[in-house]
Design an enzyme around this catalytic site. Sequence first.
Site, short mmCIF file in Angstrom:
data_model
loop_
_atom_site.label_atom_id
_atom_site.label_comp_id
_atom_site.label_asym_id
_atom_site.label_seq_id
_atom_site.Cartn_x
_atom_site.Cartn_y
_atom_site.Cartn_z
CD1 TRP A 1 -0.33 -1.64 3.08
CD2 TRP A 1 0.62 0.36 3.34
NE1 TRP A 1 0.43 -1.68 4.23
CE2 TRP A 1 1.02 -0.47 4.42
CE3 TRP A 1 1.09 1.68 3.32
CZ2 TRP A 1 1.87 -0.03 5.43
CZ3 TRP A 1 1.94 2.12 4.31
CH2 TRP A 1 2.32 1.27 5.36
CE LYS B 1 -3.29 -9.51 -2.16
NZ LYS B 1 -3.88 -8.33 -1.44
CB SER C 1 6.46 -7.96 5.50
OG SER C 1 5.64 -9.12 5.43
CE1 TYR D 1 0.64 -19.66 1.26
CE2 TYR D 1 0.85 -17.55 0.12
CZ TYR D 1 0.43 -18.28 1.21
OH TYR D 1 -0.19 -17.65 2.25
CD GLU E 1 11.25 -3.93 -2.74
OE1 GLU E 1 11.64 -3.90 -1.54
OE2 GLU E 1 10.39 -3.18 -3.19
CB CYS F 1 11.06 -1.30 1.43
SG CYS F 1 11.10 -0.76 -0.28
CD GLU G 1 10.67 -2.89 6.61
OE1 GLU G 1 10.91 -2.22 5.60
OE2 GLU G 1 10.16 -4.04 6.56
#
Length: 496
Positions: free
Chosen positions: A166, A190, A244, A254, A266, A301, A400
């Site tokens: 976001w 997504k 994250s 997955y 990333e 980030c 972080e």
Amino acid sequence: MPALTHDDLLHRAEKLRLPAQHHIDGADEPGSGAAFSVVSPRDGQVLGEVADAHGAEVDLAVAAARRAFDSGPWPRLAPAERGRILLRVAELLEEQRETLALTVSLEMGKPFTDAYGIELRAAINTFRWYGQLADKLTDESPHAAPDALALVTREPTGVVGAVVPWNFPLTLASWKIAPALAAGCTVVLKPSENSPLSALMLGRIATEAGLPPGVLNVVAGDGPTAGRALGLHPDVDVLAFTGSTAVGRHFLRYAADSNLKRVWLELGGKSPNIILPDAPDLEKAAATAAWGIFFNQGEMCTAPSRLLVHSSVAERVTEAIVARARDLRVGDPLDPATEMGALVGEGHLERVLDHIGAGVGQGARLRAGGARTLTGTGGSYLHPTVFDQVDPGMRLAREEIFGPVLSVLTFDDVEEAVRLANATEYGLAAGLWTSDLSTAHRISRALKAGTVWVNCYEEGDLTVPFGGMKQSGNGRDKSAHALEKYTELKTTWIQL
């Protein structure tokens, strides 16, 4: 940028028509009827109800992308034609730049001035750059045996699942989508459930620009449901994720549990910003350090969240940053005078405050900020925060935070600075300030980071790659190197 007042933007925000449905196979798709609320962090108000993707909607989007890749025109178009359509996407983004910037500002809290001047500029330039690159890629013909012809060709990998966060909802989506489309792939995007609105708009704009149905699909939903379904889907050939490190691990699992799809990550960062006493301009170094950690509410980030400053100039530099933190104007993202907007939501603000409390509890000295502000607005606002006397073992220096929180650590020599800089599980970016060319080269080589900025921070353009080392991920966004994620190398050996 248009000369808009606070009242202008408030008025235009009231008139926005925000999307509420997925964009699948070139059309709006309501899905199963379930919906979730998108809440604006500027005032805590609901912006709208958006269709919530579950497995069925993800299946629908992937099936559309699969058809578009296997039997549709997009992978078979001349690269120049693909490039022309990407350039048209850039044109339409420019035409709707104000509306898109306003939407980004409302859904994730960044100042409209930054959304318009930085976020949308980056997204537009990304589609334009890859549109121009699309027909300039070449295959190879190595010098093989005299009685053989060897060909090495690049082919699109297939269906790409892109999951983006976001904090830069359009920039980071564009960094995935544009090179994948330029290569001839099809995409299911997504976006974060915190910022789906601008991404849904992007899907519609891409279709309007001439992308065939199914080439770019956008589904809204959360990570544990929609993201997981995309990561596990056997018809997704490549998964590109920004977010994250913890969630990145899920996508690797997955892939292992499904079709061993490629996963490009990333991830997080805890970037060091090293200021040596011979920095060419200490005032500029301090001002840039402050800008870097407070820009985008610290939700970066690459944010230079660990300031490593030589002990001989530490107090001078820290005082300058503290003064800037106290003067920085925190306010409504729709006010053009605002310098720092709202954090993305109450949950995230509470996590940042928890880190601040841990810093105080572990003995770091709070020099500025440390508390929420503008509490009467209903929004998620935080004072810019600065700690010094931070020990390398503290949470402030290790984890972080993803907020406007700076940790100042000191060192006495270059070797100590490099050791402190590399004492992290992350390796996304780093900064260095020095007047000595040899020192700049030696330290840059020693730093374990995907990008090193010397006497600047957050500079660059689309010609250079971006990505991390260690637990900051793999692969690269931006530049021609991004196409490596979305293409397969095929060798053809012809015996003459």
